[in-house]
Motif scaffolding. Sequence first.
Motif, PDB file in Angstrom:
ATOM      1  N   LEU A   1     -44.243  26.020  17.172  1.00  0.00           N
ATOM      2  CA  LEU A   1     -43.865  25.293  15.968  1.00  0.00           C
ATOM      3  C   LEU A   1     -44.885  24.241  15.575  1.00  0.00           C
ATOM      4  N   PHE A   2     -45.386  23.471  16.576  1.00  0.00           N
ATOM      5  CA  PHE A   2     -46.199  22.297  16.267  1.00  0.00           C
ATOM      6  C   PHE A   2     -47.530  22.236  17.008  1.00  0.00           C
ATOM      7  N   GLY A   3     -47.930  23.299  17.695  1.00  0.00           N
ATOM      8  CA  GLY A   3     -49.239  23.318  18.332  1.00  0.00           C
ATOM      9  C   GLY A   3     -50.349  23.223  17.295  1.00  0.00           C
ATOM     10  N   ALA A   4     -51.312  22.356  17.512  1.00  0.00           N
ATOM     11  CA  ALA A   4     -52.371  22.120  16.524  1.00  0.00           C
ATOM     12  C   ALA A   4     -53.127  23.408  16.210  1.00  0.00           C
ATOM     13  N   GLY A   5     -53.109  23.782  14.947  1.00  0.00           N
ATOM     14  CA  GLY A   5     -53.853  24.952  14.491  1.00  0.00           C
ATOM     15  C   GLY A   5     -53.166  26.279  14.700  1.00  0.00           C
ATOM     16  N   ILE A   6     -52.122  26.328  15.537  1.00  0.00           N
ATOM     17  CA  ILE A   6     -51.459  27.610  15.809  1.00  0.00           C
ATOM     18  C   ILE A   6     -49.960  27.559  15.562  1.00  0.00           C
ATOM     19  N   GLY A   7     -49.375  26.370  15.491  1.00  0.00           N
ATOM     20  CA  GLY A   7     -47.939  26.246  15.273  1.00  0.00           C
ATOM     21  C   GLY A   7     -47.546  26.639  13.865  1.00  0.00           C
ATOM     22  N   TRP A   8     -46.332  27.100  13.729  1.00  0.00           N
ATOM     23  CA  TRP A   8     -45.825  27.567  12.441  1.00  0.00           C
ATOM     24  C   TRP A   8     -45.985  26.502  11.361  1.00  0.00           C
ATOM     25  N   PHE A   9     -45.781  25.225  11.720  1.00  0.00           N
ATOM     26  CA  PHE A   9     -45.834  24.136  10.742  1.00  0.00           C
ATOM     27  C   PHE A   9     -47.097  23.287  10.848  1.00  0.00           C
ATOM     28  N   THR A  10     -48.028  23.689  11.703  1.00  0.00           N
ATOM     29  CA  THR A  10     -49.239  22.886  11.893  1.00  0.00           C
ATOM     30  C   THR A  10     -50.502  23.739  11.853  1.00  0.00           C
ATOM     31  N   GLY A  11     -50.548  24.647  10.908  1.00  0.00           N
ATOM     32  CA  GLY A  11     -51.764  25.429  10.708  1.00  0.00           C
ATOM     33  C   GLY A  11     -51.615  26.904  10.931  1.00  0.00           C
ATOM     34  N   GLY A  12     -50.631  27.326  11.715  1.00  0.00           N
ATOM     35  CA  GLY A  12     -50.451  28.752  11.972  1.00  0.00           C
ATOM     36  C   GLY A  12     -49.855  29.486  10.793  1.00  0.00           C
ATOM     37  N   ASN A  13     -48.944  28.813  10.087  1.00  0.00           N
ATOM     38  CA  ASN A  13     -48.336  29.320   8.851  1.00  0.00           C
ATOM     39  C   ASN A  13     -47.578  30.631   9.033  1.00  0.00           C
ATOM     40  N   SER A  14     -47.153  30.924  10.255  1.00  0.00           N
ATOM     41  CA  SER A  14     -46.360  32.126  10.511  1.00  0.00           C
ATOM     42  C   SER A  14     -45.654  31.954  11.850  1.00  0.00           C
ATOM     43  N   PRO A  15     -44.600  32.742  12.095  1.00  0.00           N
ATOM     44  CA  PRO A  15     -43.888  32.641  13.376  1.00  0.00           C
ATOM     45  C   PRO A  15     -44.560  33.427  14.500  1.00  0.00           C
ATOM     46  N   GLU A  16     -45.764  33.947  14.276  1.00  0.00           N
ATOM     47  CA  GLU A  16     -46.401  34.818  15.270  1.00  0.00           C
ATOM     48  C   GLU A  16     -46.577  34.120  16.617  1.00  0.00           C
ATOM     49  N   GLN A  17     -47.085  32.877  16.596  1.00  0.00           N
ATOM     50  CA  GLN A  17     -47.302  32.171  17.859  1.00  0.00           C
ATOM     51  C   GLN A  17     -45.985  31.859  18.549  1.00  0.00           C
ATOM     52  N   LEU A  18     -44.963  31.538  17.770  1.00  0.00           N
ATOM     53  CA  LEU A  18     -43.646  31.275  18.342  1.00  0.00           C
ATOM     54  C   LEU A  18     -43.131  32.508  19.070  1.00  0.00           C
ATOM     55  N   TRP A  19     -43.333  33.657  18.487  1.00  0.00           N
ATOM     56  CA  TRP A  19     -42.894  34.900  19.128  1.00  0.00           C
ATOM     57  C   TRP A  19     -43.664  35.140  20.424  1.00  0.00           C
ATOM     58  N   LYS A  20     -44.961  34.907  20.413  1.00  0.00           N
ATOM     59  CA  LYS A  20     -45.755  35.080  21.625  1.00  0.00           C
ATOM     60  C   LYS A  20     -45.280  34.153  22.742  1.00  0.00           C
ATOM     61  N   GLN A  21     -45.019  32.902  22.366  1.00  0.00           N
ATOM     62  CA  GLN A  21     -44.565  31.938  23.365  1.00  0.00           C
ATOM     63  C   GLN A  21     -43.215  32.356  23.946  1.00  0.00           C
ATOM     64  N   PHE A  22     -42.310  32.806  23.077  1.00  0.00           N
ATOM     65  CA  PHE A  22     -40.997  33.221  23.539  1.00  0.00           C
ATOM     66  C   PHE A  22     -41.089  34.448  24.440  1.00  0.00           C
ATOM     67  N   ALA A  23     -41.894  35.409  24.045  1.00  0.00           N
ATOM     68  CA  ALA A  23     -42.012  36.639  24.831  1.00  0.00           C
ATOM     69  C   ALA A  23     -42.537  36.345  26.232  1.00  0.00           C
ATOM     70  N   ALA A  24     -43.555  35.496  26.326  1.00  0.00           N
ATOM     71  CA  ALA A  24     -44.109  35.151  27.637  1.00  0.00           C
ATOM     72  C   ALA A  24     -43.080  34.435  28.496  1.00  0.00           C
ATOM     73  N   ALA A  25     -42.361  33.481  27.898  1.00  0.00           N
ATOM     74  CA  ALA A  25     -41.339  32.750  28.637  1.00  0.00           C
ATOM     75  C   ALA A  25     -40.236  33.682  29.120  1.00  0.00           C
ATOM     76  N   ALA A  26     -39.814  34.607  28.251  1.00  0.00           N
ATOM     77  CA  ALA A  26     -38.733  35.524  28.612  1.00  0.00           C
ATOM     78  C   ALA A  26     -39.156  36.478  29.723  1.00  0.00           C
ATOM     79  N   VAL A  27     -40.374  37.000  29.643  1.00  0.00           N
ATOM     80  CA  VAL A  27     -40.859  37.927  30.679  1.00  0.00           C
ATOM     81  C   VAL A  27     -40.882  37.245  32.035  1.00  0.00           C
ATOM     82  N   VAL A  28     -41.435  36.044  32.091  1.00  0.00           N
ATOM     83  CA  VAL A  28     -41.514  35.317  33.364  1.00  0.00           C
ATOM     84  C   VAL A  28     -40.121  34.994  33.883  1.00  0.00           C
TER      85      VAL A  28
END
Length: 419
Positions: free
Chosen positions: A339-366
């Motif tokens: 959501l808020f990671g500099a340059g990659i968060g949905w609202f801080t430069g990423g402009n899409s939920p793609e990074q959020l999905w990646k973060q969730f997928a990694a957390a869920a797999v682990v």
Amino acid sequence: MEEVTGNLNSLWLLVAAALVLLMTPGVAFFYGGMVKAKSVVSMMMMSFGAMGLVGVLWVVYGYGLAFGTPLIPGLVGNPFEGSIGLGSLLGIDDTGAMNPDLAGLAFAGFQATFAIITVALISGAIADRAKFGAWMVFAGIWVTVVYFPVAFMVFNLAEGWAPVWGVNDFAGGTAVHINAGAAALALALVLGRRVGFQKGIQKPHNVPLTLLGAALLWFGWFGFNAGSEAAVDGVAAIAWINTLAAPAAAILGWLIVEKIKDGKPTSIGAASGAVAGLVAITPACNILAPGWAILLGIIAGAVCCLAIELKFKLGFDDSLDVVGIHLVGGFIGTLYIGLFGAGIGWFTGGNSPEQLWKQFAAAAVVAIYSFVMAFIIGWIIQKTMGFRITNEDEVAGVDTVVHGEEGYAIEAYEVETVR
């Protein structure tokens, strides 16, 4: 000049490694103060046992599994490779002894301390009722089949699937905290509830001990987060600042919710809030502006304060709230990057939920992998050698039954009254 810079970076890693190693005794104090007086030795021994066992296993083969060239691409490394481990012990690779690599060995030592504390964190979920020998068997198997491969997947920047896929986990939100929290939940289910488990039945026996543990954890966490940059630079500096800001804000968030919910802010709440904030900032400390880190801390403190009540609603006995703080806090920090990671968060430069999905997928797999494996390992141990002590021994006190010691062996003397 380049050599001087490299040596400076290696020196910082060695110092950071010592700071992180101090965190495991910090966990021992933090957990030790919250259990019954007749369980404090057992609780602290599980942390010290992890230091002994995992430290040896890391040198023997763990470093190779986590950072060797791929044995299974993207998943696990070769335990026979590197300047430490099976290769050098068996004479296959003795280059480390003949030509010590300062940078490589400093990194190996730093990562060893991550493995140790991840295992130690799990122990809080089974306080007051676990056999020490069974715990050591579990720790050795779990760190081998879960932590070492997960460290390869998350921390091996060139070969692990998570960084190659673009997941940001700077210092271990998934590999350390979600990993440990999921395993803790599994063991809590395997061992079952303590005698008389219900809300409010047990209070911390030594609050100052817990506060000391929290202080040591926070102190060591600067090495944990800033050291993960493996260099003395601006990224390490922002990680350091965020490691101050987020837990400080989390203390406030926890205490506000505690005051509203229970009527009184407590010192245990302040210590727990600090740890919740430290957990949440761990994966994100390199990529958040300090303002966003403060917001993350407030959210983590407030949400984790509410999350620790889940064990009473759902009926699992997570003795010292490993699930509510480390699993929940790890998810909060990992997802917050999307959501808020500099340059990659949905609202801080990423402009899409793609990074959020990646973060969730990694957390869920682990989380799923760690939970399933921990449950299987714990269940087998319980059905064979036995993991949990008997109810009678639990009431008598695990310290005396398992270790033959008492945390507070105070001799009683008759006091003669002088008339």
